[in-house]
Design a protein around this motif. Structure first.
Motif, PDB file in Angstrom:
ATOM      1  N   SER A 128      -3.262   3.706   1.686  1.00  0.00           N
ATOM      2  CA  SER A 128      -3.298   2.360   1.115  1.00  0.00           C
ATOM      3  C   SER A 128      -3.494   1.312   2.208  1.00  0.00           C
ATOM      4  CB  SER A 128      -2.005   2.086   0.343  1.00  0.00           C
ATOM      5  OG  SER A 128      -1.972   0.761  -0.130  1.00  0.00           O
ATOM      6  N   ASN A 129      -2.790   1.486   3.318  1.00  0.00           N
ATOM      7  CA  ASN A 129      -2.937   0.565   4.452  1.00  0.00           C
ATOM      8  C   ASN A 129      -4.337   0.647   5.057  1.00  0.00           C
ATOM      9  OD1 ASN A 129      -0.387  -0.551   4.359  1.00  0.00           O
ATOM     10  ND2 ASN A 129       0.502   0.926   5.780  1.00  0.00           N
ATOM     11  N   PHE A 154      -7.149   1.564   3.549  1.00  0.00           N
ATOM     12  CA  PHE A 154      -8.106   0.933   2.632  1.00  0.00           C
ATOM     13  C   PHE A 154      -8.060  -0.585   2.771  1.00  0.00           C
ATOM     14  CE2 PHE A 154      -7.700   4.659  -0.618  1.00  0.00           C
ATOM     15  CZ  PHE A 154      -8.400   5.478   0.259  1.00  0.00           C
ATOM     16  N   ARG A 155      -6.843  -1.119   2.852  1.00  0.00           N
ATOM     17  CA  ARG A 155      -6.701  -2.576   2.953  1.00  0.00           C
ATOM     18  C   ARG A 155      -7.302  -3.102   4.255  1.00  0.00           C
ATOM     19  NH1 ARG A 155      -3.058  -5.424   5.634  1.00  0.00           N
ATOM     20  NH2 ARG A 155      -1.697  -3.617   5.956  1.00  0.00           N
ATOM     21  N   LYS A 156      -7.044  -2.408   5.344  1.00  0.00           N
ATOM     22  CA  LYS A 156      -7.468  -2.910   6.653  1.00  0.00           C
ATOM     23  C   LYS A 156      -8.977  -2.833   6.864  1.00  0.00           C
ATOM     24  CE  LYS A 156      -3.071  -1.997   9.000  1.00  0.00           C
ATOM     25  NZ  LYS A 156      -2.371  -1.209  10.053  1.00  0.00           N
ATOM     26  N   ILE A 157      -9.623  -1.830   6.290  1.00  0.00           N
ATOM     27  CA  ILE A 157     -11.071  -1.729   6.505  1.00  0.00           C
ATOM     28  C   ILE A 157     -11.855  -2.170   5.276  1.00  0.00           C
ATOM     29  CG2 ILE A 157     -10.762   0.102   8.199  1.00  0.00           C
ATOM     30  CD1 ILE A 157     -11.765   2.119   6.196  1.00  0.00           C
ATOM     31  N   GLY A 158     -11.127  -2.711   4.290  1.00  0.00           N
ATOM     32  CA  GLY A 158     -11.798  -3.329   3.154  1.00  0.00           C
ATOM     33  C   GLY A 158     -12.427  -2.353   2.183  1.00  0.00           C
ATOM     34  N   CYS A 159     -11.776  -1.235   1.950  1.00  0.00           N
ATOM     35  CA  CYS A 159     -12.299  -0.234   1.014  1.00  0.00           C
ATOM     36  C   CYS A 159     -11.329  -0.056  -0.151  1.00  0.00           C
ATOM     37  CB  CYS A 159     -12.506   1.104   1.722  1.00  0.00           C
ATOM     38  SG  CYS A 159     -13.708   1.017   3.068  1.00  0.00           S
ATOM     39  N   ARG A 160     -11.873   0.428  -1.250  1.00  0.00           N
ATOM     40  CA  ARG A 160     -11.032   0.633  -2.429  1.00  0.00           C
ATOM     41  C   ARG A 160     -10.883   2.111  -2.788  1.00  0.00           C
ATOM     42  NH1 ARG A 160     -13.906  -4.133  -3.624  1.00  0.00           N
ATOM     43  NH2 ARG A 160     -12.562  -5.912  -4.092  1.00  0.00           N
ATOM     44  N   ARG A 161     -11.791   2.933  -2.264  1.00  0.00           N
ATOM     45  CA  ARG A 161     -11.764   4.355  -2.625  1.00  0.00           C
ATOM     46  C   ARG A 161     -11.880   5.223  -1.380  1.00  0.00           C
ATOM     47  NH1 ARG A 161     -14.892   1.862  -6.308  1.00  0.00           N
ATOM     48  NH2 ARG A 161     -16.791   2.318  -5.134  1.00  0.00           N
ATOM     49  N   ARG A 162     -11.477   6.460  -1.538  1.00  0.00           N
ATOM     50  CA  ARG A 162     -11.492   7.441  -0.451  1.00  0.00           C
ATOM     51  C   ARG A 162     -12.906   7.628   0.107  1.00  0.00           C
ATOM     52  NH1 ARG A 162      -7.230  10.993  -0.639  1.00  0.00           N
ATOM     53  NH2 ARG A 162      -7.236  12.751   0.827  1.00  0.00           N
ATOM     54  N   ALA A 163     -13.872   7.787  -0.785  1.00  0.00           N
ATOM     55  CA  ALA A 163     -15.255   8.029  -0.353  1.00  0.00           C
ATOM     56  C   ALA A 163     -15.801   6.843   0.438  1.00  0.00           C
ATOM     57  CB  ALA A 163     -16.140   8.309  -1.563  1.00  0.00           C
ATOM     58  N   GLU A 164     -15.431   5.648   0.021  1.00  0.00           N
ATOM     59  CA  GLU A 164     -15.902   4.450   0.714  1.00  0.00           C
ATOM     60  C   GLU A 164     -15.294   4.368   2.115  1.00  0.00           C
ATOM     61  OE1 GLU A 164     -16.153  -0.398  -0.027  1.00  0.00           O
ATOM     62  OE2 GLU A 164     -15.231   0.908  -1.524  1.00  0.00           O
ATOM     63  N   VAL A 191      -4.570  10.220   9.926  1.00  0.00           N
ATOM     64  CA  VAL A 191      -4.753  10.449   8.488  1.00  0.00           C
ATOM     65  C   VAL A 191      -6.226  10.309   8.120  1.00  0.00           C
ATOM     66  CG1 VAL A 191      -4.258   9.530   6.185  1.00  0.00           C
ATOM     67  CG2 VAL A 191      -2.406   9.756   7.862  1.00  0.00           C
ATOM     68  N   LEU A 192      -6.861   9.254   8.623  1.00  0.00           N
ATOM     69  CA  LEU A 192      -8.267   9.009   8.296  1.00  0.00           C
ATOM     70  C   LEU A 192      -9.153  10.152   8.785  1.00  0.00           C
ATOM     71  CD1 LEU A 192     -10.456   7.178   7.151  1.00  0.00           C
ATOM     72  CD2 LEU A 192     -10.478   5.936   9.318  1.00  0.00           C
ATOM     73  N   LEU A 193      -8.911  10.635   9.994  1.00  0.00           N
ATOM     74  CA  LEU A 193      -9.714  11.731  10.540  1.00  0.00           C
ATOM     75  C   LEU A 193      -9.609  12.983   9.670  1.00  0.00           C
ATOM     76  CD1 LEU A 193      -8.960  11.333  14.358  1.00  0.00           C
ATOM     77  CD2 LEU A 193     -11.151  10.945  13.221  1.00  0.00           C
ATOM     78  N   LEU A 194      -8.406  13.288   9.222  1.00  0.00           N
ATOM     79  CA  LEU A 194      -8.220  14.472   8.372  1.00  0.00           C
ATOM     80  C   LEU A 194      -8.870  14.278   7.003  1.00  0.00           C
ATOM     81  CD1 LEU A 194      -4.528  15.351   9.299  1.00  0.00           C
ATOM     82  CD2 LEU A 194      -6.577  16.690   9.857  1.00  0.00           C
TER      83      LEU A 194
END
Length: 512
Positions: A487-488, A490-500, A458-461
């Motif tokens: 959502s998972n 963002f939580r695991k890598i400590g981000c709140r937004r898609r761009a981050e 998902v992240l790669l896409l």
């Protein structure tokens, strides 16, 4: 409670008439302890104030007023203060020791619990020799009382004490003892098993294993109940967790982790300082020096930048662990920002003479001394101080100071002559191999962050610019499932937004 578990204890308590539950001290204490063990400090405070009045919140008043407050409550109030992270003064400690004199010598459970609570006090104050003796006494009384769970706490504390001092081999021994003690407890106590799991993960990190600690933080840490962990255990989690996440996942992940602790900042200024100083270290290691400086300035301590810039002899006389930690944070900032300041080398040398430094803090200062000497082209001192730092780590079995200071360590080892001189010892080479083991290939980063294969897809896409609808179509998922995966992530890598999240994945080398 200690022999059969929380739930059987609660069932027993609820079998007493309501009037007895509110009027008998032993039942009130049992209810309050149940609340503390369940992480509900506010409930415990309510119970004791209902029984003994509003003055029960004032620990000093309770300990001093021996006529109004009975012995059992004075000792319980002292124990409860540990959960509240209340600072115990010398006067309070003296009063508690006076109270201990009233406890029969064969009341092993009461005397052991006293030493258990006192152990937390001396560990916070970095009085390590006293801590060893108090732990020994507590262990003796708990063995006499056949209290395996309470004995487990002492074994655990001794392991944590060794980790704080950097004595890794002894920490492993105490963890094995804790394992044996916990195995003898005749009921399940998952929260205690989790705390032991945390300590084991920290030891694995010291051995060069990043994955175990990061996995624990991602998968187990949120299961701890609020207030369930004593402050010393919390400090261990904050320092190692913050370092591991910032260095091996992302600084943003470390800051999200630290934010989870801020709900407990009310406990004390000391606890707030522990969180803030770890965040400062995260920012400094992420080259965000101005933000780190702003955080330090906001602490409004007498040990501020101006004080540190002018301090030399005063550095030797510092005793308070919090002030020592603040000086180290400011010195680190100054060494990076203005390393050419002539006074810096003298300050570091003088600070090393402070007898209240931990071994780890001394290692850090020696690394800085070596770095400054190299900048001033004093290669003899640079080599000497670096070797002292590395040999100390090898002797102690700890790599945390080296992992924390890689930006200085790496610059030192860039010099071939320094590197060859420093790595001449086999013990030093072994400790450096453990440090380098932390730097696993970037391609392994997603697994270390706890991402599943599907989450990585998902992240790669997403990095490629795919919308939720596009990702869903490519992977044969619903958009709801894609949102769940994001959502998972963002939580695991400590981000709140898609761009981050995209920026973090690129910065960590997970994607091109």
């Amino acid at each position: 409670m200690h022999f059969h578990g929380l739930e059987p204890c609660l069932d027993t308590l609820q079998g007493f008439p309501e009037a007895m539950q509110e009027g008998e001290n032993v039942l009130v204490f049992a209810y309050a302890m149940h609340a503390l063990k369940s992480g509900n400090v506010a409930r415990a405070r309510h119970l004791i104030s209902r029984r003994f009045g509003a003055d029960a919140h004032d620990v000093t008043r309770v300990l001093r007023d021996t006529e109004r407050f009975p012995l059992d409550f004075r000792l319980f109030r002292f124990l409860m203060a540990m959960y509240e992270d209340i600072a115990i003064t010398d006067a309070m400690r003296d009063m508690v020791f006076d109270a201990l004199g009233e406890v029969p010598l064969d009341d092993h459970l009461q005397r052991g619990s006293f030493y258990n609570a006192m152990l937390e006090v001396v560990v916070r104050r970095r009085e390590y020799d006293a801590a060893d003796e108090i732990a020994r006494r507590a262990r003796h009384h708990y063995r006499q009382a056949d209290a395996h769970l309470l004995g487990f706490y002492i074994d655990l504390y001794q392991a944590i004490l060794c980790l704080m001092r950097g004595a890794m081999s002894f920490a492993e021994t105490h963890v094995r003892d804790a394992d044996e003690s916990l195995a003898k407890v005749p009921f399940d106590t998952p929260s205690d098993a989790r705390i032991l799991g945390l300590v084991k993960a920290v030891i694995r990190y010291e051995q060069g294993d990043v994955r175990t600690l990061v996995r624990f933080l991602n998968e187990e840490f949120d299961r701890f109940a609020y207030g369930e962990i004593w402050p010393t255990v919390a400090e261990l989690a904050i320092n190692y967790g913050g370092l591991a996440l910032s260095r091996h996942v992302a600084p943003a992940a470390a800051r999200v982790f630290l934010d989870k602790w801020r709900v407990q900042e009310w406990r004390s200024n000391r606890f707030r300082l522990v969180i803030t100083l770890r965040e400062v270290a995260v920012l400094q290691n992420g080259n965000r020096w101005q933000e780190a400086s702003d955080l330090l300035t906001a602490l409004q301590s007498r040990v501020n930048r101006t004080w540190v810039e002018g301090a030399v002899e005063n550095l030797v006389r510092l005793v308070d662990p919090q002030e020592i930690a603040l000086v180290l944070a400011w010195l680190r900032h100054l060494i990076w920002e203005v390393p050419s300041r002539p006074l810096l080398r003298e300050q570091v040398t003088e600070f090393l003479r402070n007898g209240h430094l931990t071994d780890r803090q001394a290692v850090t200062l020696r690394l800085w001394a070596a770095h400054l000497a190299k900048l001033h082209r004093d290669m003899t001192t640079a080599r000497s101080e670096l070797v002292k730092a590395l040999e100390a780590c090898a002797r102690l079995g700890t790599i945390m100071p080296l992992a924390e200071e890689t930006q200085f360590l790496d610059r030192l080892l860039e010099d071939k002559r320094i590197r060859e001189f420093a790595l001449a010892s086999n013990d030093v080479r072994q400790i450096m191999r453990r440090v380098r083991a932390l730097d696993t290939p970037a391609s392994d980063g997603p697994r270390r962050a706890g991402l599943t294969r599907q989450e990585m897809k998902v992240l790669l896409l997403v990095v490629e610019g795919g919308s939720n609808k596009f990702v869903a179509r490519q992977l044969g998922l619903s958009e709801v499932t894609v949102k769940f995966h994001l959502s998972n992530i963002f939580r695991k890598i400590g981000c709140r937004r898609r761009a981050e999240a995209i920026a973090t994945a690129k910065a960590l080398g997970w994607v091109a």
